[in-house]
Design an enzyme around this catalytic site. Structure first.
Site, PDB file in Angstrom:
ATOM      1  N   HIS A 171       0.841  -1.217   0.000  1.00  0.00           N
ATOM      2  CA  HIS A 171       0.000   0.000   0.000  1.00  0.00           C
ATOM      3  C   HIS A 171       0.868   1.257   0.000  1.00  0.00           C
ATOM      4  O   HIS A 171       0.450   2.309   0.481  1.00  0.00           O
ATOM      5  CB  HIS A 171      -0.940   0.038   1.202  1.00  0.00           C
ATOM      6  CG  HIS A 171      -1.695  -1.236   1.418  1.00  0.00           C
ATOM      7  ND1 HIS A 171      -2.934  -1.471   0.884  1.00  0.00           N
ATOM      8  CD2 HIS A 171      -1.347  -2.359   2.096  1.00  0.00           C
ATOM      9  CE1 HIS A 171      -3.342  -2.692   1.236  1.00  0.00           C
ATOM     10  NE2 HIS A 171      -2.391  -3.260   1.968  1.00  0.00           N
ATOM     11  N   SER A 292      15.648  20.682 -16.655  1.00  0.00           N
ATOM     12  CA  SER A 292      14.472  21.513 -16.877  1.00  0.00           C
ATOM     13  C   SER A 292      14.889  22.773 -17.604  1.00  0.00           C
ATOM     14  O   SER A 292      15.979  23.300 -17.379  1.00  0.00           O
ATOM     15  CB  SER A 292      13.847  21.867 -15.525  1.00  0.00           C
ATOM     16  OG  SER A 292      13.058  23.035 -15.654  1.00  0.00           O
ATOM     17  N   LYS A 298      17.065  20.889 -11.657  1.00  0.00           N
ATOM     18  CA  LYS A 298      16.323  19.645 -11.892  1.00  0.00           C
ATOM     19  C   LYS A 298      17.144  18.538 -12.565  1.00  0.00           C
ATOM     20  O   LYS A 298      17.985  18.789 -13.405  1.00  0.00           O
ATOM     21  CB  LYS A 298      15.081  19.912 -12.753  1.00  0.00           C
ATOM     22  CG  LYS A 298      13.976  20.665 -12.063  1.00  0.00           C
ATOM     23  CD  LYS A 298      13.471  19.987 -10.790  1.00  0.00           C
ATOM     24  CE  LYS A 298      12.609  18.764 -11.086  1.00  0.00           C
ATOM     25  NZ  LYS A 298      11.327  19.111 -11.674  1.00  0.00           N
ATOM     26  N   GLU A 305       9.752   7.755 -16.859  1.00  0.00           N
ATOM     27  CA  GLU A 305       8.400   8.292 -17.089  1.00  0.00           C
ATOM     28  C   GLU A 305       7.888   7.899 -18.483  1.00  0.00           C
ATOM     29  O   GLU A 305       6.717   7.562 -18.656  1.00  0.00           O
ATOM     30  CB  GLU A 305       8.399   9.809 -16.923  1.00  0.00           C
ATOM     31  CG  GLU A 305       8.619  10.209 -15.477  1.00  0.00           C
ATOM     32  CD  GLU A 305       8.949  11.689 -15.334  1.00  0.00           C
ATOM     33  OE1 GLU A 305       8.103  12.423 -14.840  1.00  0.00           O
ATOM     34  OE2 GLU A 305      10.043  12.098 -15.740  1.00  0.00           O
TER      35      GLU A 305
END
Ligand code: ARG
Length: 472
Positions: A171, A292, A298, A305
């Site tokens: 979970h 970024s 970043k 992804e």
């Protein structure tokens, strides 16, 4: 009756558009039909397989006494020159409806009149089904190799993390401590199952439709067993109606792709979450991270992804393939032309994603200190309950006792293992001097040497099994 071995001096099929059909129509097709019907943009890549099966078909016609030896030679040699031209970059012309039409046109240029005899007793229906199966068998092998590379990258990282400890989550809540190798191998075995599914998909694909004609079977005495051997298929199809309309092998292969993509997305998700500053278990390498355009600090895990996102696209291909098959009448319908679009999309995407994932995994750097720090005392609550069971309590009773201790710790604002020995012992008469030892991280892992568990020996065995699976 004309001798079929005679090469006619004029070739009536060699018109300028070189359509494989059209005789029964008074006018040519409307450009809008051509536009919607044309599939060469998708099926061009079938050419090596189409050339191969056409050579085999010519030889089969020769064995059946339909083609003379010289016509077979002219066709086979002509097809080799066609293959050379395609390999050198020959491009379709406007009237090449699909790759089968283009190859037929080129063959007429290369071999002349004998080329007009090649399509005897076959249809594009058994031809395209055969070519697509040959392509699929090769694609499954490529996918298998790409999976092995990703698995190898995981295995190498797992080997280095045998002694690392991190929380395992259920979970997405801290559950129990596990070895880093155990966690990484949890992403290895799904890929192993994908490879097994590829074997099964390949077996299902290795059935030859050629000789089925358009739907009723070839009218010429083709020895389909000899043809099967020539093409390297394992079996021949039982039924010509089924063989020309069957795309189960495409659905199966795209399913394996969708399953693989789902596994990649779960692996990716772990890395994305564990790579966040809040977790900080893993750092992404320079070669597979992006920055970024606005925030100079970043370092983004784009490969993971994109892998996660590709799961959605491949799932779409599977749904579109199953929906295409559903409700079709038996035999070939043109809907089936879109089988290749779905499968090529799915396979192409995976052949991009899997190597990129392998590269990104190989570059991961794990922060074993952060991983261990995330293992908190409360996570060994089950071990304290197991301790009580070993001393003679029932698990139900033990669960209640430890649950109350957890509440006590929570109220005091400490971890379970930060309670004093006395506080712990007060909870139950079977809790002895050694009770706190059950709350140790290493003790928790050490007792889990059950096969498939996170104990040191069990993980060592698992690593050996993983290596062995890659060799098979
Ligand atoms: N391009 C077609 C396909 O991919 C070839 C089969 C055409 N058959 C037909 N009956 N028109 O399915």
């Amino acid at each position: 009756m004309a001798n079929p071995h005679d090469s006619s001096p004029v070739d009536p099929a060699a018109d300028t558009t070189h359509k494989l059909w059209g005789g029964r129509f008074a006018s040519g097709p409307h450009p809008l039909l051509d536009a919607v019907n044309r599939s060469i943009g998708t099926d061009f890549r079938l050419w090596p397989h189409d050339v191969r099966l056409s050579k085999a078909w010519a030889r089969a016609l020769g064995r059946a006494g339909v083609l003379s030896a010289s016509d077979v030679d002219a066709i086979v040699e002509g097809l080799s020159r066609v293959a050379d031209r395609l390999a050198a970059g020959a491009t379709p012309i406007d009237t090449d409806e699909d790759i089968h039409t283009m190859i037929d046109r080129l063959l007429h240029e290369e071999a002349g009149a004998p080329a007009s005899r090649l399509h005897t007793g076959r249809s594009r229906n058994d031809q395209v089904a055969t070519a697509t199966r040959l392509w699929t068998i090769a694609a499954c092998e490529q996918l298998n190799l790409a999976l092995v590379d990703l698995q190898s990258a995981l295995l190498q990282q797992a080997e280095a993390l045998q002694d690392a400890v991190l929380p395992a989550y259920t979970h997405l809540q801290r559950a129990q401590p596990v070895s880093g190798a155990h966690w990484l191998l949890a992403h290895f075995w799904p890929l192993h199952r994908d490879r097994q599914r590829l074997v099964s998909a390949t077996r299902g694909t290795s059935v030859m439709p050629l000789g089925s004609g358009a739907i009723a079977g070839s009218a010429f005495p083709i020895d389909r067993h000899a043809l099967r051997e020539d093409l390297g298929f394992e079996h021949i199809s039982y039924n010509s109606i089924d063989a020309t309309g069957d795309r189960d092998f495409v659905a199966e292969t795209v399913f394996v792709c969708a399953m693989t993509a789902a596994h990649c997305s779960r692996l990716a998700e772990d890395m994305i979450v564990y790579g966040s500053s809040e977790f900080g278990f893993v750092k992404f390498g320079d070669q597979f991270s992006t920055g970024s355009s606005m925030m100079p600090q970043k370092r983004n895990p784009d490969v993971f992804e994109l892998a996660r996102g590709s799961g959605a696209r491949v799932l779409g291909d599977l749904v579109s393939m199953l929906a295409t098959i559903k409700g079709l009448p038996s035999g070939y319908s043109k809907d089936l032309q879109d089988d290749k679009r779905a499968m090529f999309n799915a396979v192409d995407l995976l052949l991009l994603v899997l190597p990129a994932m392998a590269g990104a995994v190989a570059e991961l750097r794990f922060d074993t200190k952060r991983m261990r720090e995330a293992v908190t005392g409360g996570m060994m609550a089950t071990d304290l309950a197991d301790y009580l069971v070993r001393k003679g309590a029932t698990f139900r009773e033990a669960h209640g006792v430890v649950g109350r201790l957890v509440r006590e710790a929570e109220q005091a604002g400490v971890e379970l293992n930060e309670l004093s020995l006395q506080q712990v012992r007060n909870a139950h008469p079977l809790l002895g001097e050694d009770a706190m030892e059950a709350l140790g991280v290493d003790a928790s892992m050490a007792v889990r040497n059950v096969a498939g568990g996170t104990g040191k020996e069990a993980v060592a065995t698992q690593l050996k099994q993983a290596h062995a699976s890659l060799r098979s």
